[in-house]
Motif scaffolding. Structure first.
Motif, short mmCIF file in Angstrom:
data_model
loop_
_atom_site.label_atom_id
_atom_site.label_comp_id
_atom_site.label_asym_id
_atom_site.label_seq_id
_atom_site.Cartn_x
_atom_site.Cartn_y
_atom_site.Cartn_z
N PHE A 76 101.93 20.69 36.56
CA PHE A 76 101.16 19.79 35.84
C PHE A 76 99.63 20.54 35.60
O PHE A 76 99.14 19.95 34.54
N GLU A 77 99.30 21.56 36.12
CA GLU A 77 97.76 21.93 36.01
C GLU A 77 97.95 22.91 34.74
O GLU A 77 97.21 23.01 34.00
N LEU A 82 96.73 23.40 29.13
CA LEU A 82 97.32 23.66 27.73
C LEU A 82 96.63 22.50 26.80
O LEU A 82 96.37 22.54 25.61
N ALA A 83 96.87 21.03 27.44
CA ALA A 83 96.20 20.03 26.39
C ALA A 83 94.81 20.43 26.27
O ALA A 83 94.52 19.87 25.08
N LEU A 89 93.67 15.65 24.24
CA LEU A 89 93.07 15.18 25.43
C LEU A 89 93.82 13.98 25.79
O LEU A 89 93.54 13.50 27.11
N TRP A 90 94.46 13.29 24.95
CA TRP A 90 95.27 12.24 25.34
C TRP A 90 96.20 12.20 26.47
O TRP A 90 96.60 11.35 27.23
N VAL A 91 96.79 13.59 26.56
CA VAL A 91 97.88 13.81 27.39
C VAL A 91 97.17 13.58 28.86
O VAL A 91 98.04 13.21 29.76
N LEU A 92 95.88 13.88 28.99
CA LEU A 92 95.23 13.95 30.28
C LEU A 92 95.43 12.51 31.08
O LEU A 92 95.36 12.24 32.25
N ASP A 93 95.49 11.44 30.13
CA ASP A 93 95.56 10.05 30.64
C ASP A 93 96.72 9.84 31.50
O ASP A 93 96.84 8.90 32.12
N GLU A 154 108.16 19.48 23.97
CA GLU A 154 107.97 19.71 22.56
C GLU A 154 106.78 20.96 22.55
O GLU A 154 106.85 21.93 21.96
N VAL A 155 105.79 20.82 23.52
CA VAL A 155 104.48 21.70 23.32
C VAL A 155 104.39 22.52 24.54
O VAL A 155 104.42 23.67 24.29
#
Length: 235
Positions: A76-77, A82-83, A89-93, A154-155
Motif C-alpha cells: 500500500f505504500e 504512485l498516487a 490524491l483522492w486515492v489516499l483517502d 488499472e493503474v
C-alpha cells in the motif's frame, strides 16, 4: 494476550515482547492494548493485530512472521507513492496510513530452527464498515473502496485478493465525512503474478462463484474481487 480467532498455526518464534510496552527503534514507545484478531493468511504468513497507543493516540499494531515475497506495508505504500506522483490524491483517502514499520530478526528456542524475520507495522486505527448505519454513509464508503480497488488494478497493477468484511473499513473525518478504506494487503499480488495459492482463506460465503468450484481456475482474475465485494455489500 488472547485472540478472537482460533487458527492452526505453524510453530512460531517465542513471544518477542517482554511486557505490554514495545520500544520502537525510533525511540518512541507503543503501549499494547486489547487484541483484535489473528489471521493465518495461507501463504506461510501469520498476522496478529492489536490496538495500541502511540504518543497518546489510538493506533493498530500488526506483526507477522512468514516467508512472503512482499510485505503488506510495501504494497500500500507503493500505491500511495504512485498516487502522489500521478496527482491522484483522492486515492489516499481510501488506503490505510502507515505510521511506522520495522523488521526484527527473532531467534527460535529450537536450536534447529532458523531465525525468522518479524515484520512490525503501526497504522492508524480504522473502523469496520459494518458499524455504518445510514444508507448514505455506507454507500459512500463502498463506492470509495470500489473506486480505489479499480485504481489499484488499472493503474498500480495490484490485486487485493482478500476482500471480506474485516478488510473493508472506514475513517471518519472531523468534518463528519466518511471515507471507505480498503485494508489488509497481506495477500495482495501484482497483476502479472496470477496467484491462487491463498484464496481458500477467504470465507466461502464471500468467494466469487468460480472459486467455489472444485477445479480452481489457473489464474486470479480482476472480476473475482469485484464479485466478492458485491457479496460483502449484500452481507
Amino acid at each position: 494476550m488472547s485472540f478472537d480467532e482460533d487458527t492452526d498455526l505453524h510453530p512460531q518464534p517465542p513471544w518477542p515482547f517482554d511486557s505490554t510496552t514495545l520500544a520502537l527503534r525510533d525511540g518512541r514507545s507503543l503501549e499494547l492494548a486489547d487484541s483484535v484478531f489473528q489471521s493465518n493468511c495461507g501463504n506461510g504468513q501469520t498476522v496478529y493485530t492489536c490496538r495500541a497507543k502511540l504518543d497518546s493516540c489510538g493506533v493498530v499494531l500488526k506483526w507477522s512472521w512468514g516467508l512472503t515475497r512482499i510485505y503488506e506495508a510495501q504494497i500500500f505504500e507503493s500505491a500511495i507513492n504512485l498516487a502522489r506522483e500521478r496527482g491522484d490524491l483522492w486515492v489516499l483517502d481510501h488506503l490505510p496510513r502507515g505510521l511506522h514499520t520495522e523488521e526484527r530478526v527473532v531467534n527460535s528456542s529450537d536450536q534447529h530452527s532458523e531465525p525468522r524475520t518479524l515484520h512490525i507495522l503501526v497504522q492508524e486505527e480504522l473502523y469496520p464498515i459494518t458499524e455504518l448505519t445510514t444508507a448514505e454513509g455506507l454507500g459512500d464508503a463502498f463506492f470509495g473502496i470500489f473506486k480505489c480497488y479499480r485504481w489499484l488494478y488499472e493503474v498500480a497493477g495490484i490485486m487485493h485478493c482478500d476482500i471480506k468484511l474485516t478488510t473493508l473499513m472506514y475513517r471518519k473525518l472531523s468534518s463528519g465525512e466518511i471515507h471507505g478504506v480498503l485494508d489488509g494487503f497481506n495477500l495482495a499480488v501484482l497483476v502479472d503474478e496470477h496467484s491462487l495459492h491463498h484464496r481458500l482463506e477467504t470465507p466461502p460465503a464471500l468467494l466469487a462463484f468460480d472459486l467455489l468450484e472444485t477445479a480452481l481456475p489457473v489464474e486470479y482474475l480482476y472480476r473475482y474481487d469485484l464479485e466478492t465485494l458485491f457479496y460483502a455489500l449484500l452481507t
